[in-house]
Structures are given as structure tokens and as C-alpha cells.
Design a protein around this motif. Structure first.
Motif, PDB file in Angstrom:
ATOM      1  N   ASN A 100      32.149 -18.836  33.220  1.00 25.63           N
ATOM      2  CA  ASN A 100      32.024 -17.439  34.047  1.00 25.63           C
ATOM      3  C   ASN A 100      32.920 -17.405  34.879  1.00 25.63           C
ATOM      4  N   SER A 101      33.417 -16.071  34.991  1.00 24.76           N
ATOM      5  CA  SER A 101      34.383 -15.663  36.162  1.00 24.76           C
ATOM      6  C   SER A 101      33.479 -15.005  37.296  1.00 24.76           C
ATOM      7  N   PHE A 102      33.999 -15.258  38.493  1.00 21.46           N
ATOM      8  CA  PHE A 102      33.399 -14.962  39.601  1.00 21.46           C
ATOM      9  C   PHE A 102      34.209 -14.963  40.971  1.00 21.46           C
ATOM     10  N   TRP A 103      33.728 -14.026  41.915  1.00 20.38           N
ATOM     11  CA  TRP A 103      34.792 -13.813  42.917  1.00 20.38           C
ATOM     12  C   TRP A 103      33.909 -15.026  44.179  1.00 20.38           C
ATOM     13  N   GLN A 104      35.040 -15.402  45.072  1.00 21.84           N
ATOM     14  CA  GLN A 104      34.671 -16.346  46.052  1.00 21.84           C
ATOM     15  C   GLN A 104      35.608 -16.112  47.171  1.00 21.84           C
ATOM     16  N   SER A 105      34.895 -15.912  48.367  1.00 20.19           N
ATOM     17  CA  SER A 105      35.640 -15.451  49.661  1.00 20.19           C
ATOM     18  C   SER A 105      35.728 -16.677  50.592  1.00 20.19           C
ATOM     19  N   TYR A 106      37.175 -16.951  51.169  1.00 21.55           N
ATOM     20  CA  TYR A 106      37.263 -17.782  52.104  1.00 21.55           C
ATOM     21  C   TYR A 106      38.026 -17.557  53.252  1.00 21.55           C
ATOM     22  N   LEU A 141      50.778  -8.817  54.302  1.00 15.23           N
ATOM     23  CA  LEU A 141      49.451  -8.445  53.447  1.00 15.23           C
ATOM     24  C   LEU A 141      48.324  -7.959  54.293  1.00 15.23           C
ATOM     25  N   LYS A 142      47.551  -6.919  53.525  1.00 12.61           N
ATOM     26  CA  LYS A 142      46.290  -6.516  54.325  1.00 12.61           C
ATOM     27  C   LYS A 142      45.248  -7.316  54.004  1.00 12.61           C
ATOM     28  N   ASN A 143      44.280  -7.274  54.981  1.00 10.11           N
ATOM     29  CA  ASN A 143      42.992  -8.163  54.920  1.00 10.11           C
ATOM     30  C   ASN A 143      41.929  -7.315  54.295  1.00 10.11           C
ATOM     31  N   PRO A 144      41.101  -7.926  53.409  1.00  6.45           N
ATOM     32  CA  PRO A 144      41.498  -9.142  52.720  1.00  6.45           C
ATOM     33  C   PRO A 144      42.375  -9.383  51.793  1.00  6.45           C
ATOM     34  N   ILE A 145      42.867 -10.786  51.442  1.00  5.29           N
ATOM     35  CA  ILE A 145      43.816 -10.837  50.599  1.00  5.29           C
ATOM     36  C   ILE A 145      43.058 -11.256  49.257  1.00  5.29           C
ATOM     37  N   VAL A 146      43.363 -10.402  48.089  1.00  5.69           N
ATOM     38  CA  VAL A 146      42.911 -10.722  46.982  1.00  5.69           C
ATOM     39  C   VAL A 146      43.711 -11.401  46.006  1.00  5.69           C
ATOM     40  N   VAL A 147      43.338 -12.581  45.621  1.00  7.59           N
ATOM     41  CA  VAL A 147      44.052 -13.441  44.546  1.00  7.59           C
ATOM     42  C   VAL A 147      43.447 -13.551  43.189  1.00  7.59           C
ATOM     43  N   GLU A 148      44.413 -13.199  42.036  1.00  8.19           N
ATOM     44  CA  GLU A 148      43.556 -13.290  40.867  1.00  8.19           C
ATOM     45  C   GLU A 148      44.747 -14.033  40.037  1.00  8.19           C
ATOM     46  N   PRO A 149      44.000 -14.726  38.861  1.00  9.10           N
ATOM     47  CA  PRO A 149      45.075 -15.084  37.925  1.00  9.10           C
ATOM     48  C   PRO A 149      45.839 -13.690  37.185  1.00  9.10           C
ATOM     49  N   LEU A 150      46.900 -14.480  36.713  1.00 11.50           N
ATOM     50  CA  LEU A 150      47.941 -13.326  36.004  1.00 11.50           C
ATOM     51  C   LEU A 150      47.355 -12.789  34.822  1.00 11.50           C
ATOM     52  N   ASP A 151      47.472 -11.510  34.743  1.00 13.26           N
ATOM     53  CA  ASP A 151      46.810 -10.765  33.390  1.00 13.26           C
ATOM     54  C   ASP A 151      47.772 -11.025  32.197  1.00 13.26           C
ATOM     55  N   ASN A 152      47.138 -10.811  31.099  1.00 11.87           N
ATOM     56  CA  ASN A 152      47.797 -10.811  29.784  1.00 11.87           C
ATOM     57  C   ASN A 152      48.205 -12.388  29.229  1.00 11.87           C
ATOM     58  N   PHE A 153      47.192 -13.237  30.023  1.00 12.40           N
ATOM     59  CA  PHE A 153      47.282 -14.783  29.902  1.00 12.40           C
ATOM     60  C   PHE A 153      45.753 -15.109  29.870  1.00 12.40           C
TER      61      PHE A 153
END
Lengths: 235, 118
Positions: free
Chosen positions: A12-18, A76-88
Motif C-alpha cells: 500500500n501507498s500512503f502519506w505520513q507527516s513528521y 522550501l515552503k512548509n509543508p515539504i512534500v517528499v515522494e519517490p521519483l516518477d517513472n521508476f
């Protein structure tokens, strides 16, 4: 600052905040280390040199692929959104599968080809500064995969060699010490090669080393055309 | 759908690419409909009545948008060809801005001409 990270646990893919206490000079990578060391030890990401040389830490930050180690949190603006690279293919959290990426890289023979090398009595291969300038910029590629992640051709065709592999192909084809570019040109002229490029130039926009992969692809196209004409006339 | 990734721009170059695809699709659809419709015409009167509809005030804004698609697709195509020949990669942003400005000027002029004629 709040870090919103897109995670993946294998199913599963999900969002988590820290919430990360930041200070001036801190990079996104340092914050990821902070999260892993202090808040959540299950967070996975890839990193090595921490100084923009290895290309391991490329992730999508606020929608754009960047090296986490070179991205200042203060920019960067708050919040900072971090995701894995696309196309991989995502393996876990921010870690993506680079196997295909390096297989394609290997396919273009990213090394100097000569048939006159004698390892028993090695000789220096002289090169002028002008000859070096022809490919130097392209030799700076750190194989971070940022270019492939935004490439529209790579998004729709898994077979496409992609900008990074084509940069490597051009780098060695333009090297005056390389004596056999024909094999490489055959590979890049195939249906998975340079003709797949849509000239969106997104790769050049996101390259952290500013090496203009889009230009390398177009210059390779010139070589491919010349090669085809020569082949046609058996020249 | 993977093709939707073409329309997730992260930079101006991506946006230009997405619009190129979109305008290309619109123009191709228009051409198909246009040819299909024309091939069904049997007398000049029907043709005249069709033309009268296309130059009517309610239809003209759509015509103007179609012209915008054509101008953008053509000018941006020339920009891409320049890059594909291996030139001006370092000045791609400036070239894109020039292309956008020329598109707007040509579109405004074409729209003005269309309304003048009608």
C-alpha cells in the motif's frame, strides 16, 4: 517544519507527516536522517555521499525531482512534500528500482572502445583541451535518474533508453579517444533509442548537474543520421 | 493511464510540451471532422449555409480558439525543430517566451482580422 512523505510498504501507498525541528543550513537529506533516527526508524531512503556526487538521494521534493542532499530546507515552503521519483518502480518508501536504469546504461557501452590497448606497455592517450570540451559537460552525469523521472517518453515506453543512458552514449561517442562508436550508434538508432525522444526538454530542466541531456540526445540524432547515410551507401 | 503523465508539467518546457500535444489532438480532431463533413456535402447551398454558421458571432470565438491552437502548434513546432537540430538549447527559456509572445500577437491579429471581415 512539516514533512509529508509518500510511503510504500510493498503493498500500500500512503502519506505520513513528521514534524522536524529545522535550522538554517539544513538539507532535506539531513531531515530525512533526523526522521529515521528520531521519529520513525522504518522510513527507507537511499543516500551515500551527502554532497551531490553519488546521485543516490534523488527524490521528488514539492513536485520536482531534486537531490535531497543539495536542497536547503530554508528554500522550501512548509509543508515539504517528499515522494519517490516518477517513472521508476517503487520498492519501499523513497527507494526506487534502478536495475533497469543501469541495465540501459550498460547497454550503450559507457566506456572507451579501442583495439590497440596493450596493458603490458600502456601509453598515454593524448587529448587536446578542445577535444575534452566536446564531452566534458556530459561526463558530469551522476546517474541520479532525475531526468528519466520527468521524461514523457520514458513515462510511456519502458523500453526507451532514456536521457541518462543517451548522455552516456554521447559522452563516449564525442570522446576523441574512442575508436569504435558504430555499435553504440546502432543501439541508439534502434526503436528504443534517440527517435523515441519527444523533445520536451524536461530532462534538461531538472538535471542537478545542468548537463543538458536534451542537447546530447539531439546531437546523437545527428550522429545517427550520418551513420544511416553512410550505411546506406556502404561508405 | 501512463499517457496522463504527459500532462503533469513540472516546468515551463513540460507545459509547452503538454500544450503541443493538446493542440495537436484538437487540430487532428478538427481536421477529421472537417473532412468527414465536407465529403458528405452534395450541393453548394449546403456549403454556403455551413459557412454562414461558422462566421456567425456565436461561432466566431470557437474559430478564434481554433486559430490559437493552430498558431501555437505551428510556432512551438518551429521552436522544437530549432532545438532538434541541436541549436539554442542553452537559451530554451528565452526562446519559449519569444514563442509565447509571438503566438499571442499573431492570435490577436488573426482574431481582429476575423471580426473585421465579419
Amino acid at each position: 517544519m512539516e514533512f509529508r512523505i509518500r510511503r510504500f510498504d510493498g503493498e500500500n501507498s500512503f502519506w505520513q507527516s513528521y514534524e522536524v525541528p529545522t535550522k538554517k543550513g539544513m538539507t532535506v537529506l539531513e531531515c530525512l536522517y533526523y526522521i529515521r533516527d528520531n521519529l520513525d526508524s522504518t522510513l527507507s531512503f537511499r543516500a551515500s555521499c551527502r554532497m551531490g556526487i553519488c546521485g543516490s538521494c534523488a527524490v521528488k521534493i514539492n513536485g520536482k525531482p531534486k537531490l535531497a542532499c543539495e536542497t536547503q530546507v530554508s528554500e522550501l515552503k512548509n509543508p515539504i512534500v517528499v515522494e519517490p521519483l516518477d517513472n521508476f518502480k517503487v520498492l519501499k518508501d523513497l527507494v526506487v528500482d534502478f536495475e533497469g536504469f543501469f541495465a540501459k546504461h550498460k547497454m550503450v557501452k559507457p566506456f572507451i572502445v579501442r583495439d590497440d590497448i596493450d596493458y603490458n606497455s600502456p601509453v598515454e592517450l593524448i587529448q587536446t583541451p578542445k577535444e575534452l570540451a566536446k564531452y566534458y559537460n556530459y561526463s558530469l552525469c551522476i546517474k541520479c535518474g532525475a531526468c528519466v523521472s520527468v521524461c514523457p517518453a520514458a513515462a510511456t515506453s519502458e523500453d526507451y533508453l532514456g536521457p541518462a543512458a543517451l548522455v552516456a552514449a554521447y559522452r563516449f561517442c564525442a570522446d576523441s579517444r574512442d575508436k569504435d562508436c558504430k555499435d553504440r550508434i546502432e543501439i541508439i538508432s534502434s526503436e528504443r533509442g534517440v527517435w523515441r525522444c519527444h523533445s520536451a526538454m524536461a530532462c534538461s530542466e531538472v538535471c542537478p548537474k545542468k548537463i543538458e541531456p536534451a542537447k546530447a540526445v539531439q546531437l546523437l540524432r545527428r550522429k545517427a543520421i550520418i551513420h544511416s547515410i553512410k550505411k546506406l551507401f556502404r561508405w | 493511464m501512463r499517457i496522463m503523465k504527459w500532462f503533469k508539467p513540472v516546468s515551463l518546457q513540460d507545459l509547452a510540451f503538454a500544450f503541443q500535444r493538446l493542440t495537436g489532438f484538437i487540430l487532428a480532431m478538427y481536421l477529421i471532422l472537417h473532412l468527414a463533413f465536407l465529403s458528405t456535402l452534395s450541393d453548394p447551398l449546403t456549403y454556403e449555409s455551413l459557412i454562414a454558421i461558422t462566421v456567425s458571432p456565436t461561432f466566431l470565438p470557437l474559430d478564434s480558439l481554433l486559430v490559437l491552437c493552430g498558431i501555437y502548434h505551428g510556432l512551438n513546432g518551429i521552436r522544437v525543430i530549432i532545438h532538434e537540430l541541436g541549436y539554442l538549447h542553452e537559451h530554451r527559456k528565452a526562446l519559449l517566451v519569444i514563442c509565447a509572445i509571438l503566438t499571442v500577437i499573431a492570435w490577436l491579429y488573426a482574431t481582429w482580422v476575423m471580426y473585421e471581415v465579419v
